[in-house]
Write a protein that holds these residues in place. Sequence first.
Motif, short mmCIF file in Angstrom:
data_model
loop_
_atom_site.label_atom_id
_atom_site.label_comp_id
_atom_site.label_asym_id
_atom_site.label_seq_id
_atom_site.Cartn_x
_atom_site.Cartn_y
_atom_site.Cartn_z
N THR A 4 0.46 -1.09 0.04
CA THR A 4 -0.15 -0.29 0.27
C THR A 4 0.42 1.40 0.06
OG1 THR A 4 -1.63 -1.35 1.57
CG2 THR A 4 -1.80 1.29 1.38
N ASP A 5 1.45 1.61 0.84
CA ASP A 5 2.71 2.35 0.66
C ASP A 5 3.24 2.45 -0.77
OD1 ASP A 5 1.88 2.46 3.62
OD2 ASP A 5 3.90 1.95 4.65
N LEU A 7 1.96 2.09 -3.66
CA LEU A 7 1.65 2.45 -4.78
C LEU A 7 0.90 3.84 -3.77
CD1 LEU A 7 -1.11 -0.99 -4.17
CD2 LEU A 7 0.17 -0.01 -6.37
N LEU A 8 0.75 4.03 -2.89
CA LEU A 8 0.61 5.78 -2.72
C LEU A 8 1.73 6.73 -2.68
CD1 LEU A 8 -0.81 5.55 0.92
CD2 LEU A 8 -2.10 5.49 -1.49
N ALA A 83 -6.05 1.50 -3.41
CA ALA A 83 -4.88 1.83 -2.35
C ALA A 83 -5.69 1.57 -0.93
CB ALA A 83 -3.98 2.68 -2.25
N HIS A 84 -6.96 2.39 -0.84
CA HIS A 84 -8.18 1.94 0.01
C HIS A 84 -8.76 0.41 -0.10
CE1 HIS A 84 -8.66 6.71 -0.33
NE2 HIS A 84 -8.52 6.78 0.17
N ARG A 86 -7.11 -2.19 -0.55
CA ARG A 86 -6.10 -2.44 0.05
C ARG A 86 -5.44 -2.39 1.78
NH1 ARG A 86 -3.27 -5.22 -4.33
NH2 ARG A 86 -3.90 -4.61 -6.33
#
Length: 307
Positions: A4-5, A7-8, A83-84, A86
């Motif tokens: 997630t990190d 991707l963000l 991402a949310h 995830r």
Amino acid sequence: MKLTDWLLRGKPNVFVTEERLREALRHNPPDAPVLESLRRSCLVSTGTVDGHEVITLTPRSGPMGTEVIYLHGGVYVRPLVSAHWRIVEDLVEDLIRRTGATFVVPLYGLAPRYTADDAYRFLDTGYERVVQRAGDRPVFLAGDSCGAGLSVGLAIHCRNEGLRPPTGLILFSPWLDVTMTNPGIPALTKLDPMLAPAGFVAAGQDWAGGRSATDPLVGPLHDTLEKLPPITIHQRPRHPPARRREVRRQGTSRRHPRRPARLAHRHSRLRRGGPDPRSPPGPPRCGGPHQAERARLIITGRAEPRA
């Protein structure tokens, strides 16, 4: 969370200036679909409330009655993204699978087209439907970032209007003050690859609409925060502590500074009345009769009769 990190961090920072944010909002993508991995563990249904989509995730093993309303982040201006989902998968799927909780994800209208007043009208209706379906079973509010702030605002709204309060709040890095006046923010801005104060302030003003940015329904930190349900906060150590200080002062919150990799264990602390503020800090101990009883309490909302 590492994925997630990553991707963000791969996303451009559209919040650096108000102008860049306005340009990005002209090309807002649609809300991301539910991940296939979540579809494998949950039955997914969609409906509408006041013209807005509401997604419900029900455990394939069967619901147990507990309901969790989850409000996504995005600074009130960005849609729900992969991402949310995830975050939901990483942080919440254990709670669905192990406790049988049903998750409700309302896609509230975004600023600048919609404001906080629009969101509360929408959530009023959606919340009432969930409460009616739950009966006497627990109903929790959860959210990340602005969605966490909106969860607190909805709890404040319930308190002010005499509505049934949520059983508890589960907050991930809550954004509680849209004025962005915390003196610790500038020093941390350079550490954040995807967020910046200028865009946040503009988004907060749009979200406030005709209300003041310090209205508690816009910035919950400006409320007295009295007579709110028990609160559990998961927040990374670098986030400015003043964003949670007033919440913690009420004596009903518990801070978990590290990422909550196994929420089923963390949230087994949540009783019908929420986490016990007298519990010692640190991760809960797993196993044993008391832990089993606490797990039953969140699943059923009732304690097992003692022999």
